[in-house]
Design an enzyme around this catalytic site. Structure first.
Site, PDB file in Angstrom:
ATOM      1  N   PRO A  65       0.845  -1.190   0.000  1.00 30.36           N
ATOM      2  CA  PRO A  65       0.000   0.000   0.000  1.00 30.36           C
ATOM      3  C   PRO A  65       0.884   1.245   0.000  1.00 30.36           C
ATOM      4  CG  PRO A  65      -0.141  -1.130   2.113  1.00 30.36           C
ATOM      5  CD  PRO A  65       0.706  -1.963   1.223  1.00 30.36           C
ATOM      6  N   HIS A  66       0.529   2.208  -0.826  1.00 30.67           N
ATOM      7  CA  HIS A  66       1.363   3.389  -0.980  1.00 30.67           C
ATOM      8  C   HIS A  66       0.514   4.568  -1.428  1.00 30.67           C
ATOM      9  CE1 HIS A  66       1.117   1.340  -4.858  1.00 30.67           C
ATOM     10  NE2 HIS A  66       1.165   2.549  -5.401  1.00 30.67           N
ATOM     11  N   THR A  67       1.012   5.753  -1.099  1.00 30.67           N
ATOM     12  CA  THR A  67       0.355   6.978  -1.541  1.00 30.67           C
ATOM     13  C   THR A  67       1.322   8.139  -1.387  1.00 30.67           C
ATOM     14  OG1 THR A  67      -1.678   8.279  -1.396  1.00 30.67           O
ATOM     15  CG2 THR A  67      -0.674   7.611   0.687  1.00 30.67           C
TER      16      THR A  67
END
Length: 157
Positions: A65-67
Site C-alpha cells: 500500500p502506498h500513496t
C-alpha cells in the site's frame, strides 16, 4: 532511495493482527500518524483512495500500500508482518501476511517510483519474504531488508 534509507530503524517493522483490509489500513494509518504527528484520517483517506484504483497486493502474500501526500516532508515506510494472513484482493488469490506501507511526499515525486520498484525487486523471488516471515525480531528483519537491498545494488560478476 535505498530500502535501507526507507527503513532506517527497527521501529519501522510491526507485528499486527488485523481481521481484514479495512482494519489493516486503519492500523497502518494510526501508526504512521503517531510517527508523523499528523491526523490519522488524512493518511487513511489517501490509502483508501489508492486502493479504489486497484489492490496494492503484489501476490505471493505481499502487499505494497502506498500513496503520495502533499503535506509530507520525508518518506515513511513501515513493514508489517501480520499475525495471520488476510485477503487483500491479490491477483493470485493468496492472502497477505507481509505489508510494506510507503508514504511519499508529493513534492519529491521523482523518487517515488524508484523506491517502489526497489522494494519489488528485493521481493522478486521468495527468498526475502520467506526470511522476513521467519525473522525473530524487528532488528533481524531490518538486517534482512538491508542485505537484500545491498545485494540488489551490488553489480553482478
Amino acid at each position: 532511495m535505498a530500502i535501507a534509507d526507507l527503513f532506517p530503524a527497527a521501529e519501522g517493522i510491526l507485528s499486527l493482527g488485523p481481521a481484514n483490509k479495512a482494519e489493516l489500513l486503519d492500523m497502518l494509518s494510526t501508526e504512521a500518524a503517531s510517527r508523523l504527528g499528523h491526523p490519522k484520517d488524512d493518511i487513511l483517506q489517501a490509502l483508501l483512495a489508492r486502493e479504489k484504483l486497484g489492490s496494492t497486493a503484489l501476490g505471493r502474500g505481499v502487499a505494497l500500500p502506498h500513496t503520495r501526500l502533499s503535506w509530507l516532508q520525508e518518506p515513511l515506510a513501515i513493514l508489517a508482518r501480520l499475525n495471520r494472513p488476510i485477503d487483500l484482493d491479490a491477483r493470485d488469490g493468496e492472502p497477505v501476511d507481509l505489508v510494506f506501507l510507503v508514504l511519499w511526499p508529493e513534492s519529491a515525486s521523482e523518487g517515488f517510483l524508484p523506491a517502489l520498484s526497489g522494494i519489488c525487486r528485493a521481493l522478486r523471488d521468495d527468498h526475502l519474504p520467506r526470511q522476513l516471515r521467519q525473522a525473530r525480531s524487528a532488528a533481524e528483519a531490518l538486517a534482512m531488508l538491508q542485505a537484500a537491498d545491498q545485494q540488489d545494488r551490488d553489480p553482478q560478476p
